[in-house]
Design an enzyme around this catalytic site. Structure first.
Site, PDB file in Angstrom:
ATOM      1  CB  CYS A  42      -9.242  -3.384   0.068  1.00  0.00           C
ATOM      2  SG  CYS A  42      -8.994  -4.950   1.178  1.00  0.00           S
ATOM      3  CG  HIS A  96     -10.089  -7.139  -2.955  1.00  0.00           C
ATOM      4  ND1 HIS A  96      -9.045  -7.855  -3.074  1.00  0.00           N
ATOM      5  CD2 HIS A  96     -10.059  -6.818  -1.757  1.00  0.00           C
ATOM      6  CE1 HIS A  96      -8.243  -7.949  -2.047  1.00  0.00           C
ATOM      7  NE2 HIS A  96      -8.825  -7.168  -1.128  1.00  0.00           N
ATOM      8  NE  ARG A 133      -9.851   0.022   8.300  1.00  0.00           N
ATOM      9  CZ  ARG A 133      -9.475  -0.966   7.923  1.00  0.00           C
ATOM     10  NH1 ARG A 133     -10.227  -2.049   8.011  1.00  0.00           N
ATOM     11  NH2 ARG A 133      -8.290  -0.923   7.063  1.00  0.00           N
ATOM     12  CB  VAL A 173      -0.888   0.126   1.291  1.00  0.00           C
ATOM     13  CG1 VAL A 173      -1.769   1.410   1.442  1.00  0.00           C
ATOM     14  CG2 VAL A 173      -1.820  -1.096   1.188  1.00  0.00           C
ATOM     15  CE  LYS A 176     -10.552  -6.392   9.664  1.00  0.00           C
ATOM     16  NZ  LYS A 176      -9.312  -6.814   9.037  1.00  0.00           N
ATOM     17  CD  GLN A 208     -11.885  -9.946   0.441  1.00  0.00           C
ATOM     18  OE1 GLN A 208     -12.645 -10.154   1.186  1.00  0.00           O
ATOM     19  NE2 GLN A 208     -10.758  -9.210   1.057  1.00  0.00           N
ATOM     20  CB  SER A 244      13.020  -1.962   3.614  1.00  0.00           C
ATOM     21  OG  SER A 244      12.076  -1.218   4.400  1.00  0.00           O
ATOM     22  NE  ARG A 278      -6.801 -13.371   1.307  1.00  0.00           N
ATOM     23  CZ  ARG A 278      -6.608 -12.094   1.326  1.00  0.00           C
ATOM     24  NH1 ARG A 278      -6.758 -11.210   0.488  1.00  0.00           N
ATOM     25  NH2 ARG A 278      -6.452 -11.673   2.716  1.00  0.00           N
TER      26      ARG A 278
HETATM   27  N1  LIG Z   1      -2.955  -4.741   0.880  1.00  0.00           N
HETATM   28  C1  LIG Z   1      -4.225  -4.325   0.900  1.00  0.00           C
HETATM   29  O1  LIG Z   1      -4.936  -4.542  -0.172  1.00  0.00           O
HETATM   30  C2  LIG Z   1      -4.887  -3.409   1.803  1.00  0.00           C
HETATM   31  C3  LIG Z   1      -5.892  -2.675   1.768  1.00  0.00           C
HETATM   32  C4  LIG Z   1      -6.580  -1.683   2.663  1.00  0.00           C
HETATM   33  C5  LIG Z   1      -5.714  -1.744   3.796  1.00  0.00           C
HETATM   34  N2  LIG Z   1      -4.485  -2.174   4.121  1.00  0.00           N
HETATM   35  C6  LIG Z   1      -3.797  -2.052   5.337  1.00  0.00           C
HETATM   36  O2  LIG Z   1      -2.668  -1.247   4.811  1.00  0.00           O
HETATM   37  C7  LIG Z   1      -1.621  -1.485   5.788  1.00  0.00           C
HETATM   38  C8  LIG Z   1      -0.249  -2.089   4.975  1.00  0.00           C
HETATM   39  O3  LIG Z   1      -0.548  -3.056   4.541  1.00  0.00           O
HETATM   40  P1  LIG Z   1       0.147  -3.646   3.057  1.00  0.00           P
HETATM   41  O4  LIG Z   1      -0.570  -4.704   2.373  1.00  0.00           O
HETATM   42  O5  LIG Z   1       0.838  -2.456   2.467  1.00  0.00           O
HETATM   43  O6  LIG Z   1       1.436  -4.421   4.077  1.00  0.00           O
HETATM   44  P2  LIG Z   1       2.888  -4.836   3.668  1.00  0.00           P
HETATM   45  O7  LIG Z   1       2.938  -4.975   2.149  1.00  0.00           O
HETATM   46  O8  LIG Z   1       3.298  -6.069   4.489  1.00  0.00           O
HETATM   47  O9  LIG Z   1       3.851  -3.666   3.882  1.00  0.00           O
HETATM   48  C9  LIG Z   1       4.101  -3.260   5.296  1.00  0.00           C
HETATM   49  C10 LIG Z   1       4.898  -2.257   5.278  1.00  0.00           C
HETATM   50  O10 LIG Z   1       5.037  -1.563   6.678  1.00  0.00           O
HETATM   51  C11 LIG Z   1       6.415  -1.553   7.020  1.00  0.00           C
HETATM   52  N3  LIG Z   1       6.356  -2.033   8.569  1.00  0.00           N
HETATM   53  C12 LIG Z   1       6.178  -3.032   9.066  1.00  0.00           C
HETATM   54  N4  LIG Z   1       6.230  -2.682  10.391  1.00  0.00           N
HETATM   55  C13 LIG Z   1       6.492  -1.628  10.771  1.00  0.00           C
HETATM   56  C14 LIG Z   1       7.095  -0.858  11.892  1.00  0.00           C
HETATM   57  N5  LIG Z   1       6.898  -1.514  13.130  1.00  0.00           N
HETATM   58  N6  LIG Z   1       7.624   0.461  11.616  1.00  0.00           N
HETATM   59  C15 LIG Z   1       7.322   1.005  10.349  1.00  0.00           C
HETATM   60  N7  LIG Z   1       7.226   0.315   9.441  1.00  0.00           N
HETATM   61  C16 LIG Z   1       6.713  -1.062   9.283  1.00  0.00           C
HETATM   62  C17 LIG Z   1       7.185  -2.496   6.353  1.00  0.00           C
HETATM   63  O11 LIG Z   1       8.359  -1.827   6.244  1.00  0.00           O
HETATM   64  P3  LIG Z   1       9.795  -3.143   5.722  1.00  0.00           P
HETATM   65  O12 LIG Z   1       9.668  -3.081   4.210  1.00  0.00           O
HETATM   66  O13 LIG Z   1      11.077  -2.438   6.379  1.00  0.00           O
HETATM   67  O14 LIG Z   1       9.353  -4.190   6.203  1.00  0.00           O
HETATM   68  C18 LIG Z   1       6.491  -2.122   4.874  1.00  0.00           C
HETATM   69  O15 LIG Z   1       6.774  -1.025   4.150  1.00  0.00           O
HETATM   70  C19 LIG Z   1      -2.253  -2.602   6.816  1.00  0.00           C
HETATM   71  O16 LIG Z   1      -2.697  -1.965   7.883  1.00  0.00           O
HETATM   72  C20 LIG Z   1      -3.309  -3.288   5.843  1.00  0.00           C
HETATM   73  O17 LIG Z   1      -4.343  -3.632   6.738  1.00  0.00           O
HETATM   74  C21 LIG Z   1      -3.981  -3.066   3.200  1.00  0.00           C
END
Ligand SMILES: NC(=O)c1ccc[n+]([C@@H]2O[C@H](COP(=O)([O-])OP(=O)(O)OC[C@H]3O[C@@H](n4cnc5c(N)ncnc54)[C@H](OP(=O)(O)O)[C@@H]3O)[C@@H](O)[C@H]2O)c1
Length: 336
Positions: free
Chosen positions: A130, A241, A101, A15, A212, A158, A41, A234
């Site tokens: 999402c 989705h 939320r 995201v 949710k 999804q 990273s 899934r």
């Molecule tokens: N994916 C979707 O479709 C979607 C849709 C709606 C909402 N969301 C929400 O969006 C959020 C992010 O999801 P994502 O899908 O992007 O996850 P992701 O691909 O796993 O990415 C997670 C990111 O957060 C960083 N991170 C992890 N732990 C951290 C910490 N303690 N401090 C600072 N940065 C940290 C990671 O950094 P590193 O690279 O250093 O590990 C990476 O940049 C979640 O809350 C999720 O529920 C996701």
């Protein structure tokens, strides 16, 4: 206010990396962009507006001088730690996760549906799940045209990236090697369909993802008693989705009226010419910001019943684009 300084926490994730891209695509007005993630990273280089930005590890000092912070980190506990740090530094926080939320004082915003909810924010706003976002964007015009909703039933399909970059990577690995052990998903996802997203609420039998959809839709639509239930599934798709939606309206809507309402709705693109095999698919939705709606048809048994199909990019409109649109609303209304 002069142009804001903006931070994206989780900038290397599925995201967060889209947030950076969309800030550039939409020419979001900012004077500085700070990219934060974990030590893992730190040092990664990200192009932005012709420059190269370097990802830094997240620390409380990193929020100093930040006016607007996008939180795109997994896990409610991380959001609950980082949001107060960013708030204490004076930033308005837009959280992508589920930590805040349902808190009454936190606006849960889909700009096409409830833009006025940003007014009176207290420094923290949330963007919905999402699967909820694409559902309410498509439901709102039917709700208005049909004089209310009696009932909504949803089945979701999804994508793997809904579970983050790790989910997409696991699908890719499992597609190459059927013996690849699942870690992100409860079962192997490649060549499979899994009716289980997030933890089960064992008392009621629904999963948290399904709950949710119910709770968040009720809050965004301002209908605390809306009868809405879901089955969240899934599927082995990387991005996009889809949802099969059945809705009963208070007033009978003709097919033409429902079609006109959807065609005129902000954020919706009607793709519904079945004779030409034109209907939304996950691949069609990936990479765009519209919520695609098609397969609109009346129920054969229930006079006020309608069926339709919805597809959207879970990482863009389902998360990053929606967050940037909220930020645009805040800027437009002088609320930053
Ligand atoms: N994916 C979707 O479709 C979607 C849709 C709606 C909402 N969301 C929400 O969006 C959020 C992010 O999801 P994502 O899908 O992007 O996850 P992701 O691909 O796993 O990415 C997670 C990111 O957060 C960083 N991170 C992890 N732990 C951290 C910490 N303690 N401090 C600072 N940065 C940290 C990671 O950094 P590193 O690279 O250093 O590990 C990476 O940049 C979640 O809350 C999720 O529920 C996701």
């Amino acid at each position: 206010m002069s142009l804001p300084a903006v931070a994206v926490v989780g900038a290397t994730g599925a995201v967060g990396s889209r947030v950076v891209r969309i800030l550039e695509e939409r020419a979001f007005p900012l004077r500085e962009l700070r990219l934060l993630a974990t030590e893992r990273s730190a040092g990664a280089r990200v192009p932005f507006r012709g420059e190269t930005l370097v990802v830094e590890p997240t620390a409380p000092e990193g929020f100093r001088g930040v006016d607007l912070c996008f939180l795109a980190v997994p896990g409610s506990a991380t959001s609950r730690t980082l949001a107060p740090q960013a708030r204490a530094a004076g930033a308005v926080v837009i959280d992508k996760g589920s930590a805040f939320r349902m808190e009454p004082e936190v606006p849960l915003v889909v700009p096409e549906v409830n833009p006025a909810s940003v007014r009176g924010h207290q420094g923290l706003l949330a963007t919905p799940n999402c699967s909820t976002i694409q559902l309410v964007v498509a439901l709102q015009p039917i709700l208005r045209a049909g004089g209310g909703l009696r009932r909504v039933l949803v089945a979701t399909y999804q994508a793997a990236s809904g579970a983050g970059q790790g989910g997409a990577d696991e699908l890719a690995a499992g597609s190459r090697d059927a013996a690849h052990p699942p870690r992100v998903f409860p079962r192997p996802l490649a060549f499979n369909v899994i009716p289980h997203i997030d933890a089960f609420d064992l008392a009621g039998g629904f999963t948290q993802e399904e709950l949710k959809l119910r709770r968040e839709s009720r809050k965004i639509l301002g209908l605390p008693d809306l009868r809405l239930s879901a089955t969240a599934v899934r599927v082995p798709v990387f991005v996009g989705h889809c949802e099969a939606v059945y809705v009963e309206t208070e007033r009978h809507l003709t097919h033409a009226e429902a079609r006109a309402a959807l065609a005129a709705a902000p954020g919706v693109k009607l793709v519904d010419e079945p004779a030409a095999a034109a209907y939304p698919t996950a691949l069609d939705a990936a990479g765009r910001d519209d919520v695609l709606v098609g397969r609109l048809r009346p129920d054969p048994d229930e006079e006020n019943g309608l069926h339709f199909w919805v597809a959207a990019d879970n990482l863009r409109k389902g998360a990053a684009t929606n967050g940037v649109q909220i930020a645009e609303l805040l800027v437009g209304e002088g609320l930053l």
